[in-house]
Design an enzyme around this catalytic site. Structure first.
Site, PDB file in Angstrom:
ATOM      1  N   GLY B 127     -35.092 -76.079   4.859  1.00  0.00           N
ATOM      2  CA  GLY B 127     -36.193 -76.026   3.900  1.00  0.00           C
ATOM      3  C   GLY B 127     -37.429 -75.385   4.490  1.00  0.00           C
ATOM      4  N   GLU B 244     -30.742 -69.409  20.109  1.00  0.00           N
ATOM      5  CA  GLU B 244     -29.353 -69.004  19.868  1.00  0.00           C
ATOM      6  C   GLU B 244     -29.278 -67.763  18.985  1.00  0.00           C
ATOM      7  OE1 GLU B 244     -25.289 -69.507  20.578  1.00  0.00           O
ATOM      8  OE2 GLU B 244     -27.057 -70.298  21.544  1.00  0.00           O
TER       9      GLU B 244
HETATM   10  C1  LIG Z   1     -29.380 -65.019   0.504  1.00  0.00           C
HETATM   11  C2  LIG Z   1     -30.576 -65.660   1.131  1.00  0.00           C
HETATM   12  C3  LIG Z   1     -30.455 -66.889   1.763  1.00  0.00           C
HETATM   13  C4  LIG Z   1     -31.570 -67.531   2.306  1.00  0.00           C
HETATM   14  N1  LIG Z   1     -31.431 -68.784   2.851  1.00  0.00           N
HETATM   15  C5  LIG Z   1     -32.540 -69.462   3.228  1.00  0.00           C
HETATM   16  C6  LIG Z   1     -32.466 -70.827   3.629  1.00  0.00           C
HETATM   17  O1  LIG Z   1     -31.384 -71.417   3.676  1.00  0.00           O
HETATM   18  N2  LIG Z   1     -33.589 -71.470   3.951  1.00  0.00           N
HETATM   19  C7  LIG Z   1     -34.824 -70.853   3.928  1.00  0.00           C
HETATM   20  O2  LIG Z   1     -35.810 -71.503   4.247  1.00  0.00           O
HETATM   21  N3  LIG Z   1     -34.946 -69.567   3.539  1.00  0.00           N
HETATM   22  C8  LIG Z   1     -33.837 -68.860   3.193  1.00  0.00           C
HETATM   23  N4  LIG Z   1     -33.954 -67.540   2.772  1.00  0.00           N
HETATM   24  C9  LIG Z   1     -35.295 -66.969   2.618  1.00  0.00           C
HETATM   25  C10 LIG Z   1     -35.621 -65.815   3.540  1.00  0.00           C
HETATM   26  O3  LIG Z   1     -35.912 -66.277   4.795  1.00  0.00           O
HETATM   27  C11 LIG Z   1     -36.784 -65.031   2.902  1.00  0.00           C
HETATM   28  O4  LIG Z   1     -36.257 -64.338   1.810  1.00  0.00           O
HETATM   29  C12 LIG Z   1     -37.435 -64.077   3.852  1.00  0.00           C
HETATM   30  O5  LIG Z   1     -38.205 -64.772   4.761  1.00  0.00           O
HETATM   31  C13 LIG Z   1     -38.322 -63.043   3.143  1.00  0.00           C
HETATM   32  O6  LIG Z   1     -39.239 -63.662   2.311  1.00  0.00           O
HETATM   33  P1  LIG Z   1     -39.430 -63.225   0.787  1.00  0.00           P
HETATM   34  O7  LIG Z   1     -38.107 -63.201   0.161  1.00  0.00           O
HETATM   35  O8  LIG Z   1     -40.464 -64.072   0.194  1.00  0.00           O
HETATM   36  O9  LIG Z   1     -39.948 -61.728   0.867  1.00  0.00           O
HETATM   37  P2  LIG Z   1     -41.452 -61.258   1.166  1.00  0.00           P
HETATM   38  O10 LIG Z   1     -41.987 -61.964   2.334  1.00  0.00           O
HETATM   39  O11 LIG Z   1     -42.238 -61.323  -0.098  1.00  0.00           O
HETATM   40  O12 LIG Z   1     -41.206 -59.766   1.581  1.00  0.00           O
HETATM   41  C14 LIG Z   1     -40.965 -58.703   0.659  1.00  0.00           C
HETATM   42  C15 LIG Z   1     -40.869 -57.408   1.446  1.00  0.00           C
HETATM   43  O13 LIG Z   1     -42.086 -57.147   2.133  1.00  0.00           O
HETATM   44  C16 LIG Z   1     -41.860 -56.956   3.508  1.00  0.00           C
HETATM   45  N5  LIG Z   1     -42.980 -57.463   4.294  1.00  0.00           N
HETATM   46  C17 LIG Z   1     -43.530 -58.689   4.230  1.00  0.00           C
HETATM   47  N6  LIG Z   1     -44.516 -58.806   5.115  1.00  0.00           N
HETATM   48  C18 LIG Z   1     -44.609 -57.612   5.764  1.00  0.00           C
HETATM   49  C19 LIG Z   1     -45.431 -57.106   6.798  1.00  0.00           C
HETATM   50  N7  LIG Z   1     -46.379 -57.839   7.360  1.00  0.00           N
HETATM   51  N8  LIG Z   1     -45.231 -55.842   7.224  1.00  0.00           N
HETATM   52  C20 LIG Z   1     -44.262 -55.077   6.663  1.00  0.00           C
HETATM   53  N9  LIG Z   1     -43.455 -55.505   5.682  1.00  0.00           N
HETATM   54  C21 LIG Z   1     -43.631 -56.756   5.238  1.00  0.00           C
HETATM   55  C22 LIG Z   1     -40.599 -57.713   3.777  1.00  0.00           C
HETATM   56  O14 LIG Z   1     -39.954 -57.243   4.933  1.00  0.00           O
HETATM   57  C23 LIG Z   1     -39.798 -57.457   2.523  1.00  0.00           C
HETATM   58  O15 LIG Z   1     -39.173 -56.212   2.609  1.00  0.00           O
HETATM   59  C24 LIG Z   1     -32.839 -66.887   2.254  1.00  0.00           C
HETATM   60  C25 LIG Z   1     -32.959 -65.631   1.638  1.00  0.00           C
HETATM   61  C26 LIG Z   1     -31.853 -65.018   1.083  1.00  0.00           C
HETATM   62  C27 LIG Z   1     -32.028 -63.678   0.421  1.00  0.00           C
END
Ligand SMILES: Cc1cc2nc3c(=O)[nH]c(=O)nc-3n(C[C@H](O)[C@H](O)[C@H](O)COP(=O)(O)OP(=O)(O)OC[C@H]3O[C@@H](n4cnc5c(N)ncnc54)[C@H](O)[C@@H]3O)c2cc1C
Lengths: 376, 398
Positions: B127, B244
């Site tokens: 989470g 890891e």
């Molecule tokens: C299939 C799947 C499973 C997942 N499982 C889990 C889970 O079990 N638990 C959990 O906690 N999370 C999980 N996640 C969440 C995942 O960690 C997030 O999707 C990820 O951190 C990106 O956040 P966001 O989707 O809000 O995208 P955003 O942060 O909104 O990013 C959108 C785009 O902007 C880019 N971006 C953002 N900031 C910058 C920056 N400073 N410079 C350049 N580019 C930038 C990103 O790289 C991306 O391309 C999962 C996601 C997916 C898709």
């Protein structure tokens, strides 16, 4: 030289945009795509009333005579709205094949109901082993008295499920993979020995595997000359390839637009994502690709009907290579820049991504068209 | 420099291979080979077999159920598992919360949670992410108020992989407002069976249900369910993200996928010959193989440093970016290999495999959905853009 659309084309475009805006939301599209036949028969009838189904056909058969120019306007709108109705299958492919190769009588009897919305067609040209080679035809038709007996299978026939008749390319003589010896027949869907296995496609459309188990057809079902259909097929596939490049323009426009808008509204690290230069550059790459793609799609639309076969092939394959590159430059980046929601089923973006990706496969991928360019 | 395995390592490799050959269930193997969706019971079955053998948690200390393997042995194990089409064990327990508890947990917490993680009797979810806290994780809004004997938890987490299967979830929540957003975050263990927890499915682009949005409504989390000290959650979160990461490149899995790609291209036809003989297609495979070869060697160099006791540092960022790029390139080639047979889609087949004659090549129907789904790997686990930001800052000092 004048590279602007004619008044008629502008009107067609306005009408389509209005239709998309008022009657074709993404939610409506998804509902249609997932139910029953995968599209709306009412919409199809409306297309007929709007005159869309007659766009590429000659006026003498009840069409508008807008040719390829008209097709790009319609197809770009189809891309923008991710339209699921069988325009490509029934009008662009099968209908144009009738116009291209059919006899006077066939054109009269088939095109009028097609344009009126009362008849739907599909075109079966892919086989299990054929990949993108239009000459790799194994499915056979053998003469029996004054009839032909068709035996074999066709793959991934778009919208065969709701077609009234299927145009099928078969081998009537010659070796497999030879351009000579290929013929076209038009077959009633209800013919004895014809069966289909219908399915959804990954990009939300419908297709079928079509099996011909000794289907008997009369000589009058032959479209064009016996053994000599290859050129007509190539011509129509090229026209359809140019058409889906225009569809691609519509899809790319949407993906670029939606990604730019998303970056402006999504905030991370206390600022809109649009402030990050690395993301700005990706959007600019999308934009440049969109403009270049549009240029190549228009060029292909102009040149595809050229009398010089190699000119025509060159323009179409160039556009198709560019369309393939849109997968990495536009589709993959649009998903990436949306982050997690870019890979969900709920958001329209993933569905535009899927269509743009599959457009690379349709009528030959990047390698196929580069190879063709090299051989010209 | 010596790339060859020592006689002991070689013997270990054969031992692992033999064990997998005789113990890994055939039905699961087949599903993994084809790309059929795995069920919770598949994961549990295989994990329990490994648990009995004592091979379930290579990265844990031996006293808590680890294997005591060297980094090279761990790599060999991973290689053999990939070669045998083993399913990858779910990481939330074994690779995430387990190591966190080992490092920061109390003795009671270790006793209470670790055995069930090893046995796969309790499933965990992660989470971290929230609708407005993705890449910028530290801006998370989920609140936990200290009420003396419990924390009162309110808020929402999203993208929660396996949230619908999980018994427990580890949650980053704000326990106080501080000057820096990284401060005031705590690491809590929350029971998913609490009536205040609700789980909404999120369907991904491949039509599958793996991720969820999880809502917390007035949940009383016992005070002893905090890991580490209140307000020190960010340190733990970061530890977990760096821990890891040597498996992150997934080199053995990619090698296996290339093998699969070649086998498929051998069967597919192009102009009357196998697609594998087509120069254009061959060249594309070669390009990925070059990248993968470099990645494998880079990965081994990192492992060698680890064996010598050095920390992996930001090498994990490089491994993640290059590893996902290679994986994604292979999914694209697999899809391209089947040409028009990338079109058919059937959700039931995705879930249960073909129950009737396949349409085209048996595995074709999975390939386009997998290509689309695999886009996620450059988004999650710290997106590839974020990894590049890390390398720019931490490695290059930009
Ligand atoms: C299939 C799947 C499973 C997942 N499982 C889990 C889970 O079990 N638990 C959990 O906690 N999370 C999980 N996640 C969440 C995942 O960690 C997030 O999707 C990820 O951190 C990106 O956040 P966001 O989707 O809000 O995208 P955003 O942060 O909104 O990013 C959108 C785009 O902007 C880019 N971006 C953002 N900031 C910058 C920056 N400073 N410079 C350049 N580019 C930038 C990103 O790289 C991306 O391309 C999962 C996601 C997916 C898709």
């Amino acid at each position: 030289m004048n590279l602007e659309f004619s008044e008629e084309m502008n009107m067609l475009q306005d009408m389509l945009n209005k239709f998309l805006h008022n009657e074709y939301s993404f939610e409506q599209r998804q509902t249609l795509s997932r139910q029953g036949i995968g599209y709306s028969e009412d919409n199809w009838q409306q297309f007929a009333e709007m005159g869309l189904l007659g766009v590429p056909f000659d006026e003498q058969y009840g069409g508008f005579g807008f040719g390829q120019a008209g097709l790009i306007v319609v197809m770009e709108a189809i891309g923008k709205g991710l339209i699921v109705e069988p325009y490509l299958a029934s009008i662009v492919l099968a209908g144009q094949l009738v116009q291209q190769a059919g006899s006077e009588a066939q054109k009269r009897t088939l095109l009028e109901p097609l344009i009126g919305g009362g008849l739907k067609l599909a075109f079966a040209y892919v086989e299990r082993q054929s990949r993108y080679n239009l000459a790799d035809v194994v499915c056979k038709a053998v003469k029996r008295g004054n009839q032909f007996c068709i035996r074999g299978s066709k793959s991934v026939v778009f919208n065969a499920e709701t077609a009234d008749k299927i145009i099928v390319c078969v081998r009537t003589s010659g070796e497999s993979i030879s351009q000579a010896g290929i013929s076209l027949f038009i077959v009633d869907k209800g013919s004895k020995g014809l069966s289909t296995r219908d399915y959804e496609t990954v990009d939300g459309l419908r297709a079928s595997e079509v099996h011909f188990d000794g289907v008997m057809v009369d000589e009058s079902s032959l479209i064009g000359e016996l053994d000599n259909a290859y050129d007509a097929i190539q011509t129509v596939i090229d026209s359809a390839s140019a058409a889906i490049c225009a569809e691609g323009v519509g899809v790319i426009t949407q993906l670029r637009d939606k990604t730019v808008e998303y970056l402006k509204t999504r905030k991370q690290f206390g600022q809109p994502l649009s402030r990050f230069q690395v993301l700005q550059h990706r959007c600019v790459d999308m934009f440049m690709h969109e403009e270049q793609m549009r240029s190549l799609a228009y060029l292909a639309a102009i040149k595809v009907t050229s009398d010089d076969a190699s000119e025509s092939a060159k323009s179409v394959s160039s556009a198709k290579v560019y369309l393939a590159d849109a997968r990495t430059i536009v589709a993959e980046q649009a998903a990436q820049l949306h982050g997690g929601i870019g890979v969900t089923d709920e958001l329209d973006v993933a569905h535009y991504v899927k269509r743009l990706t599959m457009l690379n496969t349709l009528f030959g991928d990047r390698d196929f068209h580069l190879q063709r360019l090299c051989s010209l | 420099m010596d790339l060859n395995y020592s006689p002991e390592e070689q013997a270990f490799k054969l031992e692992v291979r033999e064990f997998l050959r005789t113990n890994y269930p055939k039905d699961i193997k087949e599903k993994v080979a084809k790309g059929v969706a795995l069920k919770k019971s598949d994961y549990v079955t295989w994990q329990k077999i490994l648990y009995k053998k004592g091979w379930v948690a290579p990265s844990w200390p031996e006293q808590y159920g680890g294997t005591g393997w060297s980094p090279v042995q761990k790599y060999i194990f991973e290689e053999e598992c990939a070669a045998a089409n083993c399913l990858r064990l779910v990481s939330f327990g074994l690779v995430m919360i387990g190591p966190v508890l080992l490092e920061f947990g109390t003795e009671e917490q270790k006793q209470k949670y670790l055995p069930d993680i090893l046995k796969s009797d309790v499933w965990w979810a992660q989470g971290y992410s929230e609708p407005n806290a993705g890449s910028d994780l530290a801006s998370l809004q989920t609140r936990a108020e200290n009420k003396g004997d419990h924390y009162l938890l309110n808020g929402t987490k999203t993208w929660t992989t396996h949230g619908h299967y999980a018994d427990m979830i580890f949650v980053l929540a704000r326990t106080s407002q501080e000057d820096r957003k990284q401060k005031g975050i705590s690491f809590l263990l929350v029971d998913m069976k609490d009536p205040g927890v609700s789980v909404e499915p999120i369907i991904t682009v491949d039509g599958m249900h793996v991720v969820n949005q999880v809502f917390f409504d007035e949940i009383k989390v016992p005070i002893e369910n905090i890991v580490g000290k209140e307000g020190e959650g960010w340190t733990i979160a970061k530890y977990l993200l760096q821990h890891e990461r040597t498996n992150i490149a997934q080199v053995p899995r990619s090698k296996k996928q290339i093998e699969r790609l070649k086998a498929l291209a051998e069967k597919e036809q192009c102009n009357g010959k196998p697609l594998l003989e087509d120069t254009n297609f061959r060249r594309k495979i070669a390009e990925v193989e070059v990248e993968l070869m470099a990645l494998e060697m880079t990965n081994l160099r990192v492992l060698s440093k680890l064996s010598a006791g050095e920390p992996p540092g930001s090498a994990s960022s490089l491994l993640k970016v290059k590893g996902t790029e290679v994986q994604q390139a292979i999914t694209a080639l697999l899809m391209e290999a089947v040409a028009y047979y990338g079109f058919p889609y059937d959700k039931n087949v995705m879930l249960d495999g073909w129950q009737e004659d396949p349409i085209g090549p048996e595995e074709a129907i999975f390939l386009a959905p997998h290509y689309f789904d695999w886009r996620k790997t450059s988004i999650y686990g710290g997106s590839n853009e974020i990894q590049k930001n890390i390398m720019a800052k931490a490695v290059l000092g930009l």
